[in-house]
Design an enzyme around this catalytic site. Structure first.
Site, PDB file in Angstrom:
ATOM      1  N   GLN A 106     -11.459   1.597   8.488  1.00 27.59           N
ATOM      2  CA  GLN A 106     -10.784   1.761   9.781  1.00 27.59           C
ATOM      3  C   GLN A 106     -11.634   1.240  10.940  1.00 27.59           C
ATOM      4  OE1 GLN A 106      -7.687   2.812  10.329  1.00 27.59           O
ATOM      5  NE2 GLN A 106      -7.277   3.266   8.179  1.00 27.59           N
TER       6      GLN A 106
ATOM      7  N   SER B 280     -11.522  -3.728   4.632  1.00 30.98           N
ATOM      8  CA  SER B 280     -10.262  -4.224   4.102  1.00 30.98           C
ATOM      9  C   SER B 280      -9.586  -5.117   5.131  1.00 30.98           C
ATOM     10  CB  SER B 280      -9.381  -3.024   3.778  1.00 30.98           C
ATOM     11  OG  SER B 280      -8.123  -3.466   3.351  1.00 30.98           O
ATOM     12  N   GLY B 281      -9.122  -6.299   4.701  1.00 30.09           N
ATOM     13  CA  GLY B 281      -8.608  -7.301   5.628  1.00 30.09           C
ATOM     14  C   GLY B 281      -7.361  -6.907   6.400  1.00 30.09           C
TER      15      GLY B 281
ATOM     16  N   GLY C 142     -10.235  -2.566   0.187  1.00 31.78           N
ATOM     17  CA  GLY C 142     -11.139  -1.473   0.534  1.00 31.78           C
ATOM     18  C   GLY C 142     -11.367  -0.507  -0.624  1.00 31.78           C
TER      19      GLY C 142
ATOM     20  N   CYS D 291       3.942  15.054   1.788  1.00 39.36           N
ATOM     21  CA  CYS D 291       5.232  15.341   1.167  1.00 39.36           C
ATOM     22  C   CYS D 291       5.768  14.167   0.360  1.00 39.36           C
ATOM     23  CB  CYS D 291       6.247  15.652   2.260  1.00 39.36           C
ATOM     24  SG  CYS D 291       6.816  17.341   2.206  1.00 39.36           S
TER      25      CYS D 291
END
Lengths: 147, 399
Positions: free
Chosen positions: B180, B200-201, B72, B326
Site C-alpha cells: 500500500q 505490487s504494480g 505482492g 461477509c
C-alpha cells in the site's frame, strides 16, 4: 451475487418497523456474526397473524430474508406460520448464495422466537415449537462505546 | 447507471493511460524472450533493465536488489518462507503484527505448522505497534521481523525507521510489506533499514500480475520458484516484460507526481473525514488521524452492517469496500478492526474509501450525502439502533 428478488426485498423491504404492544416479539442472531433479526407479531383471538413487522441489522441477504419471512407469515394461522421454514424463505427469494444460507435460518428462528414469546405470554403451547436458542436479550452485556 | 465514483483504490487502481501505452509494444512488436540471443530478445532485456532502474531509484536501492514477482502476495510468501528456510539454523522465531495482510498472516500460520514460532504484536487503538513490545518480543532465536509499512484497511503508517533500527541493532532481518505504501509515501531502504520489501504494480496505476521483492545485497535467501536462471537465478519463469515495463512506467509516474498528488489527496481525505464525522452521528474514524496513507479513510457507522451499506452505495454508483469479510465466506469482521479494539458489532459496520488523483471534491460531496441517507435508512431498520434509542430516552445523560 444476489437474485433479483433478493435485491428487490433488500432495496424495498416489506414490513419494516415495530408493532406497539405486539402479541409476540422475537430477536435472534448476534452481533458477532453480524446479523440480528427482530420480528414483531400481531396475532388476533382466532390465532391469525394479522400483522408482522421486522427490524434487521445485517447484510443484504439478512434484510431480504426478514422481509420475505414477514410476507410469508402475514395473514397465516400460527400452525401455517410454523411451516414457513428457511427453505420456504429461500425458495421464495429464488435462492441465496451458499455463505448466506444462515440468514434464512435466522429468519425462521426469528419467527419461532416471536411465536414462543406469544405462547409464553398467553400460557399456551404451540405444537412443534422449541425454545429459541439465540435470543440476544439473554445475558447480553452491553459494550457500547461513546462517540 | 451514470457516473461511477471509484473510491476503492486500495483494492486496485485504474491502469494509467501512459502505463498502458508503454506496455502495448511489448505485446505486439517486442514480444521476444528476454533471455534470447537475437535482438528481438535484447530489446526486451533492455526495457526490463530500464524498468528495474526506475524502481531501484525510487527506493534508493541497487538494480540488482529488485526481483520481479507475479505480485505482492508472492513477494510476501517468498520473503517469509525463504528467510525461514535459509536462517533456520540460527533460529525459528519470527515477529510480525496482528494487522498484517493475509499474505503475511497465512504464510506465518503455514510456518507455524512447520515448527516455527511467530509472535504477533498487538497494536494500539490507532493501529500502531509499540516499539517497546517489539523490543520485548525479540529473542536470541529471532530471525525475522516483518511489519507492514502501511495498513491496507485503516491506512496507519508504522514507525518503519525505528523498527528497522531495532531489527539491525539485534542483527535481525527486517521485511516490510509495502504494497500500500510504495508510490504513496517516500521510501528509502537504507535510511529506513529495510532488508526486504514487497510491492505490487496494480496498487499504483500499474498492471496486475506484477510485483517485486527488494532483497538487500547480502541477504541469503534462496529461490522460491525453481526453474530457469531468470532474475539472477532467484526467480524462475519467463519475465513478464509488458508487466515489468508497465510497473516501471507506473513507478516513474508515481514518483514524479508524489508530492503534488498526495497533497491533493490528503486535503480531500481530510475534508471527507471531517464531513463524515461531523454530519453522520455515531460514526468514528479508524486508523491514525495523521499518520495514515494520503488516500485512505476508514469509518465505522454504529448500528449498521457494512455489506448493506456497500450495496446501497453501489446503487448510487459509489465503489467502496468494507472490513466486513461477509462476502468472502467468512462471517468474522475484519481482523484489523478487532485488533484496534473495536467490538464485533461496530467492526461489522465499517466502510473504507480510498481516493485517487482523479477524485474530486464533487465526488466527495456526493459520497457524503449518499452515506448520510443510507446510514439513516439502515438505522431505521436496525434493531440495535432501536434498542439504543429506547435506552437513550430512558437515560437522559447519554450523548
Amino acid at each position: 451475487m444476489y437474485s433479483e428478488k433478493v435485491m428487490d426485498h433488500f432495496q424495498n423491504p416489506r414490513n419494516v418497523g415495530e408493532i406497539e404492544n405486539a402479541s409476540g416479539v422475537g430477536t435472534v442472531g448476534n452481533a458477532k456474526c453480524g446479523d440480528i433479526m427482530r420480528i414483531y407479531l400481531d396475532i388476533d383471538n382466532d390465532g391469525i397473524i394479522r400483522d408482522c413487522k421486522f427490524k434487521t441489522f445485517g447484510c443484504g441477504a439478512a434484510v431480504a430474508t426478514s422481509s420475505m419471512a414477514t410476507e410469508l407469515v402475514k395473514g397465516k394461522t400460527i400452525q401455517e406460520a410454523m411451516e414457513v421454514t428457511n427453505k420456504a424463505v429461500m425458495e421464495a427469494l429464488d435462492g441465496l448464495p451458499p455463505v448466506k444460507v444462515h440468514c434464512s435460518l435466522l429468519a425462521e428462528e426469528a419467527i419461532h422466537a416471536a411465536l414462543w414469546d406469544y405462547a409464553e405470554k398467553n400460557g399456551i403451547q404451540i405444537e412443534g415449537l422449541k425454545r429459541p436458542k439465540s435470543d440476544i436479550h439473554e445475558g447480553e452485556e452491553d459494550e457500547q462505546e461513546d462517540y | 447507471m451514470g457516473k461511477v465514483i471509484y473510491l476503492d483504490n486500495a483494492a486496485t487502481t485504474k491502469t494509467a493511460p501512459e502505463v498502458v501505452e508503454a506496455m502495448l509494444p511489448y505485446f505486439t512488436e517486442h514480444y521476444g524472450n528476454a533471455s534470447a540471443i537475437y535482438s528481438l530478445g535484447g530489446e526486451c532485456k533492455e526495457a526490463m533493465t530500464q524498468a528495474r532502474a526506475k524502481i531501484a531509484a525510487a527506493l534508493g536501492a541497487k538494480e540488482n536488489e529488485i526481483y520481479f514477482t507475479a505480485g505482492g502476495s508472492e513477494a510476501d510468501n517468498w520473503a517469509l518462507k525463504a528467510t525461514a528456510e535459509a536462517y533456520a539454523s540460527k533460529g525459528k522465531h519470527i515477529i510480525t503484527t496482528k494487522i498484517e495482510h493475509h499474505a503475511i498472516l497465512h504464510t506465518c500460520e503455514y510456518l507455524e505448522k512447520r515448527g516455527y514460532e511467530v509472535t504477533y504484536l498487538n497494536v494500539d487503538e490507532f493501529g500502531m505497534i509499540k516499539l517497546e513490545d517489539l523490543k520485548n518480543a525479540i529473542r536470541p532465536d529471532t530471525i525475522l521481523i516483518s511489519v507492514m509499512f502501511a495498513n491496507n484497511e485503516i491506512g496507519t503508517i508504522q514507525p518503519i525507521k525505528e523498527i528497522g533500527e531495532i531489527a539491525h541493532e539485534h542483527g535481525i532481518l527486517f521485511h516490510t510489506d509495502a504494497v500500500q505504501a510504495f508510490g504513496q509515501v517516500p521510501i528509502n531502504v537504507d535510511e529506513l533499514h529495510i532488508d526486504m520489501l514487497s510491492s505490487s504494480g496494480h496498487k499504483l496505476h500499474g498492471p496486475k500480475g506484477i510485483g517485486f521483492l527488494y532483497i538487500r545485497k547480502g541477504v541469503k535467501i534462496q529461490s522460491f520458484i525453481h526453474g530457469g536462471a531468470q532474475e539472477r537465478k532467484r526467480r524462475a519463469g519467463t519475465e513478464n516484460i509488458p508487466g515489468i515495463v508497465g510497473y516501471g512506467a507506473a513507478t516513474k509516474l508515481a514518483v514524479e507526481t508524489m508530492i503534488e498528488r498526495t497533497k491533493k489527496e490528503t486535503e480531500l481525505r481530510d475534508y471527507l473525514i471531517l464531513r463524515v464525522l461531523k454530519e453522520v452521528p455515531y460514526s468514528r474514524l479508524n486508523g491514525h488521524p495523521k499518520k495514515r496513507l494520503p488516500n485512505n479513510a476508514n469509518f465505522c457507522f454504529q448500528f449498521i452492517e457494512g455489506e448493506s451499506l456497500l450495496i446501497m452505495l453501489d446503487m448510487k454508483g459509489i465503489c467502496g469496500s468494507s472490513g466486513s469479510a461477509c462476502t468472502s465466506g467468512s462471517l468474522d469482521p475484519s481482523h484489523v478492526l478487532l485488533a484496534i479494539g473495536l467490538p464485533h458489532e461496530i467492526a461489522h459496520g465499517s466502510l473504507r474509501l480510498t481516493l485517487s488523483e482523479e477524485t474530486t471534491k464533487e465526488d466527495i460531496d456526493y459520497t457524503v450525502e449518499a452515506i448520510k441517507g443510507i446510514v439513516e435508512h439502515l438505522r431505521g431498520m436496525s434493531p440495535l439502533y432501536e434498542d439504543f434509542v429506547r435506552k437513550s430516552s430512558h437515560n437522559s445523560n447519554v450523548k
